[in-house]
Design a protein around this motif. Structure first.
Motif, PDB file in Angstrom:
ATOM      1  N   THR A 166     158.379 -33.467 -53.253  1.00 15.51           N
ATOM      2  CA  THR A 166     157.503 -33.519 -54.414  1.00 15.51           C
ATOM      3  C   THR A 166     158.336 -33.869 -55.639  1.00 15.51           C
ATOM      4  OG1 THR A 166     156.041 -32.216 -55.862  1.00 15.51           O
ATOM      5  CG2 THR A 166     157.795 -31.024 -54.736  1.00 15.51           C
ATOM      6  N   LEU A 167     157.691 -34.402 -56.656  1.00 14.94           N
ATOM      7  CA  LEU A 167     158.383 -34.663 -57.917  1.00 14.94           C
ATOM      8  C   LEU A 167     158.457 -33.410 -58.788  1.00 14.94           C
ATOM      9  CD1 LEU A 167     156.971 -38.145 -59.014  1.00 14.94           C
ATOM     10  CD2 LEU A 167     159.308 -37.630 -58.308  1.00 14.94           C
ATOM     11  N   SER A 168     157.699 -32.374 -58.425  1.00 12.71           N
ATOM     12  CA  SER A 168     157.582 -31.177 -59.254  1.00 12.71           C
ATOM     13  C   SER A 168     158.513 -30.059 -58.778  1.00 12.71           C
ATOM     14  CB  SER A 168     156.134 -30.680 -59.227  1.00 12.71           C
ATOM     15  OG  SER A 168     156.027 -29.399 -59.792  1.00 12.71           O
ATOM     16  N   THR A 169     159.376 -29.603 -59.658  1.00 13.28           N
ATOM     17  CA  THR A 169     160.240 -28.473 -59.310  1.00 13.28           C
ATOM     18  C   THR A 169     159.415 -27.212 -59.089  1.00 13.28           C
ATOM     19  OG1 THR A 169     160.594 -28.048 -61.677  1.00 13.28           O
ATOM     20  CG2 THR A 169     162.236 -29.390 -60.542  1.00 13.28           C
ATOM     21  N   LYS A 170     158.328 -27.074 -59.849  1.00 12.82           N
ATOM     22  CA  LYS A 170     157.466 -25.897 -59.697  1.00 12.82           C
ATOM     23  C   LYS A 170     156.753 -25.904 -58.351  1.00 12.82           C
ATOM     24  CE  LYS A 170     156.605 -25.001 -64.606  1.00 12.82           C
ATOM     25  NZ  LYS A 170     155.561 -24.867 -65.674  1.00 12.82           N
ATOM     26  N   GLN A 171     156.287 -27.078 -57.928  1.00 11.06           N
ATOM     27  CA  GLN A 171     155.646 -27.169 -56.619  1.00 11.06           C
ATOM     28  C   GLN A 171     156.621 -26.842 -55.502  1.00 11.06           C
ATOM     29  OE1 GLN A 171     153.824 -31.017 -56.135  1.00 11.06           O
ATOM     30  NE2 GLN A 171     151.915 -30.386 -57.123  1.00 11.06           N
ATOM     31  N   VAL A 187     162.876 -31.698 -54.201  1.00 14.56           N
ATOM     32  CA  VAL A 187     162.390 -32.519 -55.300  1.00 14.56           C
ATOM     33  C   VAL A 187     162.953 -33.920 -55.108  1.00 14.56           C
ATOM     34  CG1 VAL A 187     162.359 -32.852 -57.793  1.00 14.56           C
ATOM     35  CG2 VAL A 187     162.263 -30.533 -56.837  1.00 14.56           C
TER      36      VAL A 187
END
Length: 202
Positions: free
Chosen positions: A17-22, A42
Protein backbone atom coordinates in the motif's frame (compact mmCIF):
# COMPACT_ATOMS: atom_id res chain seq x y z
CA UNK A 1 -6.94 -12.67 6.19
CA UNK A 2 -8.70 -13.97 3.08
CA UNK A 3 -5.46 -14.23 1.11
CA UNK A 4 -3.77 -16.06 3.98
CA UNK A 5 -6.70 -18.43 4.39
CA UNK A 6 -6.87 -19.23 0.68
CA UNK A 7 -3.13 -19.63 0.27
CA UNK A 8 -2.74 -21.79 3.37
CA UNK A 9 -0.77 -21.50 6.59
CA UNK A 10 2.50 -22.49 4.93
CA UNK A 11 2.35 -19.77 2.28
CA UNK A 12 3.84 -16.31 2.65
CA UNK A 13 1.46 -13.43 1.93
CA UNK A 14 2.73 -9.92 1.21
CA UNK A 15 0.45 -6.91 0.85
CA UNK A 16 1.49 -3.48 -0.38
CA UNK A 17 0.00 0.00 0.00
CA UNK A 18 1.08 3.61 -0.38
CA UNK A 19 -0.28 4.39 3.10
CA UNK A 20 1.89 3.91 6.17
CA UNK A 21 -1.27 3.96 8.29
CA UNK A 22 -2.87 1.20 6.24
CA UNK A 23 0.25 -0.93 6.50
CA UNK A 24 0.41 -0.43 10.28
CA UNK A 25 -3.31 -1.18 10.66
CA UNK A 26 -3.06 -4.34 8.54
CA UNK A 27 -0.03 -5.52 10.52
CA UNK A 28 -1.89 -5.00 13.79
CA UNK A 29 -4.98 -6.83 12.54
CA UNK A 30 -2.90 -9.77 11.29
CA UNK A 31 -1.27 -10.07 14.71
CA UNK A 32 -4.61 -9.80 16.51
CA UNK A 33 -6.11 -12.53 14.31
CA UNK A 34 -3.07 -14.78 14.63
CA UNK A 35 -2.00 -14.64 11.00
CA UNK A 36 1.80 -14.86 11.22
CA UNK A 37 2.37 -15.56 7.53
CA UNK A 38 1.15 -12.14 6.33
CA UNK A 39 3.24 -8.97 6.12
CA UNK A 40 2.56 -5.52 4.74
CA UNK A 41 4.89 -3.05 3.11
CA UNK A 42 4.66 0.54 1.92
CA UNK A 43 5.39 0.45 -1.80
CA UNK A 44 4.35 1.93 -5.14
CA UNK A 45 2.47 -0.64 -7.23
CA UNK A 46 3.84 1.03 -10.38
CA UNK A 47 7.44 0.55 -9.26
CA UNK A 48 7.57 -2.46 -6.96
CA UNK A 49 10.82 -3.27 -5.22
CA UNK A 50 10.41 -7.03 -5.61
CA UNK A 51 12.65 -9.05 -7.91
CA UNK A 52 11.30 -10.50 -11.13
CA UNK A 53 9.48 -13.84 -10.76
CA UNK A 54 8.90 -13.48 -7.01
CA UNK A 55 5.31 -14.60 -6.42
CA UNK A 56 3.25 -17.67 -7.28
CA UNK A 57 0.10 -15.53 -7.25
CA UNK A 58 -0.54 -11.82 -7.61
CA UNK A 59 -3.97 -10.64 -6.47
CA UNK A 60 -4.98 -7.03 -7.06
CA UNK A 61 -8.22 -6.08 -5.31
CA UNK A 62 -9.89 -2.77 -6.24
CA UNK A 63 -6.66 -0.93 -6.90
CA UNK A 64 -6.57 -0.68 -10.69
CA UNK A 65 -9.16 2.09 -10.77
CA UNK A 66 -6.76 4.29 -8.77
CA UNK A 67 -3.75 3.75 -11.03
CA UNK A 68 -2.73 6.63 -13.33
CA UNK A 69 -0.91 4.22 -15.68
CA UNK A 70 -2.91 1.01 -16.21
CA UNK A 71 -0.34 -0.46 -18.61
CA UNK A 72 2.52 -0.05 -16.15
CA UNK A 73 0.28 -1.38 -13.38
CA UNK A 74 -0.38 -4.62 -15.23
CA UNK A 75 3.21 -4.94 -16.44
CA UNK A 76 4.57 -4.65 -12.90
CA UNK A 77 2.26 -7.37 -11.61
CA UNK A 78 3.23 -9.68 -14.45
CA UNK A 79 6.92 -8.90 -13.86
CA UNK A 80 6.87 -10.06 -10.23
CA UNK A 81 4.75 -13.12 -11.06
CA UNK A 82 6.58 -16.41 -11.56
CA UNK A 83 6.20 -18.09 -14.97
CA UNK A 84 3.03 -20.16 -14.85
CA UNK A 85 1.75 -18.23 -11.83
CA UNK A 86 -1.75 -16.87 -11.33
CA UNK A 87 -2.74 -13.24 -11.80
CA UNK A 88 -6.15 -12.09 -10.52
CA UNK A 89 -7.42 -8.52 -10.87
CA UNK A 90 -10.68 -7.32 -9.33
CA UNK A 91 -11.39 -3.74 -10.36
CA UNK A 92 -13.99 -1.19 -11.38
CA UNK A 93 -14.21 -0.85 -15.15
CA UNK A 94 -16.15 1.22 -17.63
CA UNK A 95 -18.01 -0.44 -20.48
CA UNK A 96 -15.99 -1.32 -23.53
CA UNK A 97 -15.99 0.94 -26.57
CA UNK A 98 -17.15 0.97 -29.35
CA UNK A 99 -19.83 2.17 -29.37
CA UNK A 100 -18.31 5.46 -28.29
CA UNK A 101 -19.30 6.94 -24.96
CA UNK A 102 -22.13 9.43 -25.23
CA UNK A 103 -21.88 12.97 -23.89
CA UNK A 104 -24.09 11.96 -20.95
CA UNK A 105 -21.94 8.91 -20.18
CA UNK A 106 -18.77 11.01 -20.27
CA UNK A 107 -20.38 13.47 -17.86
CA UNK A 108 -21.31 10.69 -15.44
CA UNK A 109 -17.78 9.27 -15.54
CA UNK A 110 -16.26 12.72 -15.03
CA UNK A 111 -18.36 13.17 -11.87
CA UNK A 112 -16.93 9.93 -10.47
CA UNK A 113 -13.39 10.91 -11.45
CA UNK A 114 -13.69 14.29 -9.77
CA UNK A 115 -15.41 13.16 -6.57
CA UNK A 116 -13.13 10.24 -5.78
CA UNK A 117 -9.96 11.38 -7.55
CA UNK A 118 -9.85 8.48 -9.99
CA UNK A 119 -7.61 9.18 -12.98
CA UNK A 120 -9.71 7.15 -15.45
CA UNK A 121 -11.33 3.75 -15.92
CA UNK A 122 -10.76 1.20 -18.68
CA UNK A 123 -12.79 -1.80 -19.76
CA UNK A 124 -12.49 -5.45 -18.79
CA UNK A 125 -11.36 -6.22 -22.33
CA UNK A 126 -8.70 -3.52 -22.08
CA UNK A 127 -7.25 -5.20 -18.97
CA UNK A 128 -7.18 -8.57 -20.73
CA UNK A 129 -5.39 -7.02 -23.70
CA UNK A 130 -2.85 -5.30 -21.44
CA UNK A 131 -2.08 -8.60 -19.68
CA UNK A 132 -1.70 -10.51 -22.92
CA UNK A 133 0.30 -7.62 -24.37
CA UNK A 134 3.11 -8.31 -21.91
CA UNK A 135 3.86 -11.49 -23.84
CA UNK A 136 3.97 -13.49 -20.62
CA UNK A 137 0.24 -14.12 -20.20
CA UNK A 138 -1.92 -16.19 -22.53
CA UNK A 139 -5.64 -16.95 -22.63
CA UNK A 140 -6.50 -14.24 -20.14
CA UNK A 141 -10.17 -14.37 -19.17
CA UNK A 142 -12.32 -11.42 -18.12
CA UNK A 143 -15.75 -11.57 -16.52
CA UNK A 144 -18.31 -9.02 -15.38
CA UNK A 145 -19.21 -9.53 -11.71
CA UNK A 146 -21.55 -6.56 -11.45
CA UNK A 147 -24.50 -8.79 -10.56
CA UNK A 148 -22.57 -10.34 -7.67
CA UNK A 149 -21.31 -7.03 -6.27
CA UNK A 150 -23.82 -4.28 -7.04
CA UNK A 151 -25.71 -4.76 -3.77
CA UNK A 152 -22.62 -3.64 -1.84
CA UNK A 153 -22.97 -0.01 -2.96
CA UNK A 154 -26.28 0.66 -1.22
CA UNK A 155 -25.22 -1.57 1.66
CA UNK A 156 -22.37 0.86 2.27
CA UNK A 157 -24.87 3.73 2.42
CA UNK A 158 -27.22 1.93 4.80
CA UNK A 159 -24.33 0.89 7.02
CA UNK A 160 -23.82 4.59 7.70
CA UNK A 161 -27.54 5.12 8.33
CA UNK A 162 -27.78 2.29 10.82
CA UNK A 163 -24.53 3.24 12.53
CA UNK A 164 -24.32 7.06 12.38
CA UNK A 165 -22.19 7.39 15.52
CA UNK A 166 -18.92 8.10 13.64
CA UNK A 167 -20.63 10.97 11.82
CA UNK A 168 -22.36 12.45 14.85
CA UNK A 169 -19.20 12.28 16.93
CA UNK A 170 -17.19 13.98 14.19
CA UNK A 171 -19.46 16.74 12.87
CA UNK A 172 -16.71 18.21 10.71
CA UNK A 173 -17.03 15.23 8.37
CA UNK A 174 -20.79 15.60 7.83
CA UNK A 175 -20.33 17.39 4.54
CA UNK A 176 -17.81 14.86 3.26
CA UNK A 177 -20.07 12.01 4.38
CA UNK A 178 -23.02 13.47 2.47
CA UNK A 179 -20.90 13.83 -0.66
CA UNK A 180 -19.73 10.23 -0.29
CA UNK A 181 -23.33 9.01 0.00
CA UNK A 182 -24.24 10.83 -3.21
CA UNK A 183 -21.19 9.43 -4.97
CA UNK A 184 -21.92 5.88 -3.77
CA UNK A 185 -25.42 6.14 -5.21
CA UNK A 186 -24.14 7.65 -8.47
CA UNK A 187 -21.63 4.80 -8.75
CA UNK A 188 -24.32 2.23 -8.03
CA UNK A 189 -26.50 3.70 -10.78
CA UNK A 190 -23.57 3.66 -13.22
CA UNK A 191 -23.18 -0.07 -12.58
CA UNK A 192 -26.94 -0.58 -12.91
CA UNK A 193 -26.94 1.23 -16.26
CA UNK A 194 -23.98 -0.89 -17.46
CA UNK A 195 -21.82 2.18 -17.87
CA UNK A 196 -19.62 0.63 -15.19
CA UNK A 197 -18.75 -3.04 -14.76
CA UNK A 198 -17.05 -4.96 -11.96
CA UNK A 199 -14.18 -6.63 -13.71
CA UNK A 200 -12.67 -9.97 -12.71
CA UNK A 201 -9.62 -10.68 -14.83
CA UNK A 202 -7.55 -13.86 -14.64
Amino acid sequence: RLASKCAGATAEVTGITLSTKQAARATALAAAQNIPNAKFEVMDALAMEFDDDTFDMVWACESGEHMPDKKKYVEEMVRVLKPGGTLVIATWCQRHTPPALTKEEKSKLQFLYDEWAHPYFISIQDYCELAEGTGAMKNVDGDDWTKQTIVSWRHSIWAGVYDPLPVFTRPKIWYKTLRDIICLERMRRAFGEELMQYGMIR
